[in-house]
Scaffold this motif. Structure first.
Motif, mmCIF file in Angstrom:
data_model
loop_
_atom_site.group_PDB
_atom_site.id
_atom_site.type_symbol
_atom_site.label_atom_id
_atom_site.label_comp_id
_atom_site.label_asym_id
_atom_site.label_seq_id
_atom_site.Cartn_x
_atom_site.Cartn_y
_atom_site.Cartn_z
ATOM 1 N N GLN A 300 64.898 133.231 48.246
ATOM 2 C CA GLN A 300 64.160 133.652 47.064
ATOM 3 C C GLN A 300 64.621 135.051 46.640
ATOM 4 O OE1 GLN A 300 59.833 133.228 47.086
ATOM 5 N NE2 GLN A 300 59.670 135.229 46.087
ATOM 6 N N THR A 309 62.930 133.707 42.268
ATOM 7 C CA THR A 309 63.654 132.491 41.878
ATOM 8 C C THR A 309 64.430 131.966 43.074
ATOM 9 O OG1 THR A 309 63.896 133.269 39.610
ATOM 10 C CG2 THR A 309 65.381 131.520 40.313
ATOM 11 N N VAL A 310 64.386 130.614 43.275
ATOM 12 C CA VAL A 310 65.156 129.919 44.297
ATOM 13 C C VAL A 310 66.068 128.925 43.578
ATOM 14 C CG1 VAL A 310 65.060 128.323 46.255
ATOM 15 C CG2 VAL A 310 63.373 130.164 46.050
ATOM 16 N N VAL A 332 59.258 130.710 41.689
ATOM 17 C CA VAL A 332 58.160 130.823 42.647
ATOM 18 C C VAL A 332 57.125 131.783 42.051
ATOM 19 C CG1 VAL A 332 57.488 131.432 44.993
ATOM 20 C CG2 VAL A 332 59.739 130.406 44.545
#
Length: 937
Positions: A300, A309-310, A332
């Motif tokens: 992440q 963000t992933v 996320v």
């Protein structure tokens, strides 16, 4: 591919000098593109190679030289002196089926016998055993019986014909159409067509290099359900001639698979997880590649409980080593927002607000998702004064992710000081109109310092303002303290006495005739006082002492009574009325009227109800009713009459009204009925006239009437009204039917005279127009011919018009077909159409520069290099419409020079555009000996 090109060039070198025999001395130029072949009475019906045995047998790929013979069917009744042909000789590899050479071939020979098939020798052909030979785009031409070779190609129309293609029979052979295997599965196919030889044929198939003959197909002509590999067939004809052919079935490669579509998603903190995604190439059978893979997740960015963000990635590599990749972003979300809880609401005394304070907050989670802390110090919405009020205490906070928490509040109520009180004056009694003026009184809560509230009330109000009748009034004091609170009201009672009783006076006695009795009336009364103590008004309606309402002679007493506004009864007053009656009653008889017979020519027996007497009146009597008697007189027409009605009226005292008369006329007003002829249309003749017997266009039917019989309808015609067009008229015929009573019914019949004959004309003939150097055509294409012979039976001065359909492009650039529709419409709307086809064509020949004449030299062995075809390239190929043109050439038979090894070869270069326009140039190739002789002196 490189080896195939090398073989083609070598074979081409052989052909240049061995294709044609002596008959090629009559080599012809290709006929012009606009040559018209309409006769077609000489046809090439077969092409054969002769010079070998019955089978023309040989080992596959062995070079052969055979003689070309054409079989010509002469369907005319006379011998033709000469026969010529032009065509493209195409040779296809017996091993692969690929085209390996294509050259122009011409020839001329004869004679051709009448009504029979003649075989003519047209030179030799060198090729490899097993190759397939065709002549395509074959032209044939002939001359008069005495004609000779060569044939003038500019003068062969119509003595010529065309043949798209003919296969040369050089012994048993075959052609193949191949269908590749779909992704290595058993879906390949071979479509074999035997050529040459003599039917019937047999087939023996074998396979190698991975190929396999499906069960039951080893002797089939065609094969289906094949896997990739090599397939060999032995074709045998009825004469026992055989040839062996091989072909390779290849496999197609399946399409690269692709992943299904996917979209970015958002998940809660810590909830990002791998997932499965499907892929497919949408193929079928063995070409289908499909399945699914599980993704991998990146770390992440940024890390922590505040979200990030992933990147989720799917990767797949197929059996062919092709890799596909798909990614999406997983957002996320931050952890849940913390919350706070405010203290409970409270009440405090004036001036007792608490100091600002803080409270804690938390999102209730554990570990890395826990967000907690302490709020900002609380704030207060106001600082209440002595009157108290409501204060909102509010707490705000921001969490570690920079997000504002939902504020929380509590309410603090501050109580006001005690409410003040007032005391009212004592009750009292006053005379009518003597109410006191409004007054004020003081109030106080009896406290001291900042809690003291005192002041003066509002001016007092009264519950009513008593009139002359007196009454009880409540005087009330109200007040509002400085905190806006209403004090408890206080009151006292004031009693007001009533005024003196009013009096009234009756009118004087009267004498009147019966019927003039006055209506009940009122009189006024008053107590003579003023202002609020004045009592006046109007009496009740007067009443009369008589029992018969004043008929004939009588004495009547009229009396008035009254009650004042205070409900007290006044003293009654009266007068005397004396009545006499000698006046006649009056009335209005019904007006004269007309009534009508029914469908059965009778009238309603209730004719006496044809009107009512009105305005019956008498000065003394009421509810009077007039009476009548009738005298009846019949008229000339059936069902019609005159009724004379006399009306009379008397009152109860014997006074007689003047009699009145009413005339009632009974008439027939029902019109007769009939059916007129229907509207019609008649048409003009070729001479644009119509039949004068137009009056015989139909008869009246169903004449009928309720009273009259034997009626006959008649007609009259209006003057014919000419239409806008010659020969067109409208005639309005009016039919009438009248009964004995003069009731008339009319109907109209419209007779239309019209022209229904279409005009005629001759449209321009179909034409061809040609493109310009710029491959466009002249926009003035509408001037491609004029309409002639416009004619019509009625209209004159007609002019045809046209409309063009959207031009349809031909196969060649600049070629179009325009369908022009000509229309001619007469004044009456009758229309005739013809179509004209306008063909736009390209008749401009292409241009190019042929290689210059050259000289090549013999070798030491007194031969010349077979690579003579590489003596120069064509340049500057151009055409006004076509692109990508490539010139081709053909060589005449080499002409030997005076010296051994010396030859002259005339090479003819040709360039043909898409429209068939051809330009030719010649190149002279001289073969010479430039090697000096040697000797020993």
């Amino acid at each position: 591919m490189e080896s195939k090109i090398t073989i083609s060039k070598k074979l081409f070198a052989f052909l240049m000098f061995s294709l044609l025999n002596v008959s090629i001395a009559f080599a012809q130029s290709v006929p012009p593109a606009n040559t018209s072949c309409t006769s077609n009475d000489l046809e090439v019906v077969a092409a054969k190679l002769t010079g070998g045995d019955l089978c023309n047998s040989c080992a596959t790929a062995t070079p052969l030289t055979r003689t070309l013979t054409l079989s010509i069917n002469n369907k005319t009744g006379s011998t033709r002196g000469a026969f010529a042909f032009w065509g493209t000789l195409e040779i296809y590899s017996g091993t692969t089926g690929a085209l390996i050479s294509s050259v122009t071939r011409t020839g001329c020979g004869g004679p051709v016998a009448p009504n029979s098939i003649t075989s003519l020798d047209f030179g030799t052909i060198t090729y490899n055993c097993g190759d397939v030979i065709k002549i395509t785009n074959l032209w044939e031409a002939w001359t008069t019986p005495s004609g000779t070779c060569p044939i003038n190609v500019n003068d062969i129309s119509p003595k010529c014909g065309k043949l798209p293609s003919i296969t040369v029979n050089g012994g048993v052979n075959g052609e193949f159409a191949l269908t590749p295997s779909q992704c290595g599965s058993a879906t390949g196919a071979i479509d074999l067509t035997p050529t040459g030889g003599t039917a019937p044929f047999t087939y023996t198939w074998t396979a190698s290099n991975g190929g396999a003959i499906p069960a039951g197909q080893s002797t089939n002509q065609d094969l289906t359900g094949l896997v990739p590999g090599d397939y060999t067939v032995v074709i045998k004809d009825a004469n026992g001639c055989t040839i062996t052919k091989s072909r390779t079935i290849t496999a197609t490669t399946p399409a690269v698979p692709v992943f299904n579509s996917t979209s970015d998603i958002t998940v809660a903190c810590g909830a990002a997880t791998t997932s499965s995604l499907s892929y497919t190439n949408s193929g079928s059978g063995s070409c289908l590649i499909s399945g699914s893979v599980t993704s991998t997740l990146s770390s992440q960015t940024p890390a922590g409980a505040c979200g990030g963000t992933v990147v989720e990635t799917w990767t797949y590599t197929d059996a062919y080593g092709r890799t596909i990749t798909k990614t999406r972003n997983i957002t996320v979300s931050p952890a849940a927002l913390p919350t706070m809880t405010a203290p409970a609401n409270t009440t405090v005394a004036c001036g007792a607000l608490p100091a600002p304070s803080t409270i804690s907050f938390s999102n209730g989670l554990n570990g890395g998702c826990l967000i907690s802390g302490t709020s900002n110090p609380s704030t207060f919405s106001a600082t209440p004064g002595a009157c108290g009020g409501t204060v909102t205490e509010t707490w705000t906070a921001t969490d570690s992710c920079g997000r504002a928490l939902a504020p929380v509040s509590r309410t603090i109520t501050v109580s006001p000081a005690a409410l003040p009180t007032m005391t009212a004056p004592a009750d009292t009694t006053v005379a009518c109109g003597a109410l006191p003026a409004p007054s004020t009184i003081s109030f106080s809560n009896g406290l001291n310092g900042g809690c003291l509230i005192s002041g003066t009330s509002n001016p007092s109000t009264f519950s009513a303002t008593p009139g002359a009748c007196g009454g009880t009034v409540t005087e009330t004091w109200t007040a509002t303290d400085s905190c806006g609170r209403a004090l408890a009201p206080v009151s006292r009672t004031i009693t007001v006495s009533p005024a003196a009783l009013p009096t009234m006076t009756a009118p004087a006695d009267i004498v009147m005739t019966c019927g003039a009795l006055p209506s009940p009336s009122t009189i006024s009364f008053s107590n003579g006082l003023s202002s609020n103590c004045l009592l006046n008004g109007t009496s009740n309606l007067s009443t009369f002492s008589t029992s018969n309402n004043g008929f004939c002679n009588e004495t009547i007493t009229e009396t008035w009574t009254a009650t004042d506004a205070c409900g007290r009864v006044l003293t009654p007053v009266s007068r005397t009325i004396t009545i006499n009656d000698n006046i006649k009653p009056t009335f209005t008889a019904p007006a004269d009227t007309t009534i009508y017979t029914t469908d059965s020519c009778t009238y309603d027996a209730s004719v006496q109800l044809t009107g009512d007497v009105t305005d019956e009146a008498d000065n003394c009597s009421t509810n009077l009713e007039a009476t009548f008697n009738d005298i009846i007189t019949n008229n000339d027409c059936q069902g019609t009459k005159i009724i004379t009605r006399t009306w009379s009226l008397s009152d109860s005292c014997g006074n007689q009204a003047i009699p009145q008369h009413q005339i009632i006329t009974v008439l027939d007003n029902i019109k007769p009925t009939f059916t007129a002829p229907a509207d019609i249309t008649i048409y003009t003749t070729d001479a644009c006239t119509y039949d004068a017997s137009v009056e015989f266009t139909g008869d009246v039917t169903d004449e009928a009437d309720n009273c009259s019989t034997g009626l006959n309808a008649t007609f009259s015609d209006a003057e014919p009204v000419a239409g806008q067009c010659a020969g067109a008229y409208t005639i309005v015929r009016t039919w009438s039917l009248t009964d004995c009573a003069g009731n008339t019914t009319t109907h109209t019949q419209n007779i239309t005279v019209s022209d229904n004959i279409k005009p005629t004309f001759t449209a321009p003939a179909d034409i061809i127009i040609y493109t310009t150097d710029a491959c466009t055509y002249d926009a003035s294409v509408e001037f491609t011919g004029d309409v002639t012979d416009e004619a019509d039976n009625c209209s004159t001065g007609l002019n045809a018009t046209f409309s063009d359909a959207e031009p349809v492009a031909g196969q060649c650039a600049g070629a179009y077909t325009i369908v022009r529709t000509w229309s001619l419409t007469d004044c009456a709307g009758n229309s005739t159409t013809h179509t004209q086809n306008i063909t736009v064509s390209d008749n401009i020949k292409p241009t190019f520069t042929a290689p210059a004449d050259i000289t090549i030299y013999t070798t030491d062995a007194c031969t010349y290099d077979a690579s003579v075809e590489f003596t120069g390239d064509v340049t500057d190929e151009a055409d006004n419409c076509s692109t990508g043109l490539n010139a081709t050439f053909s060589d005449a038979e080499p002409v030997a020079g005076q010296c051994a090894g010396a030859y002259t070869i005339v090479r003819t270069w040709s360039l043909t555009d898409c429209a068939g326009n051809t330009t030719t140039h010649t190149q002279n190739i001289t073969v010479s000996d430039n090697i000096k002789p040697t000797f020993t002196a």
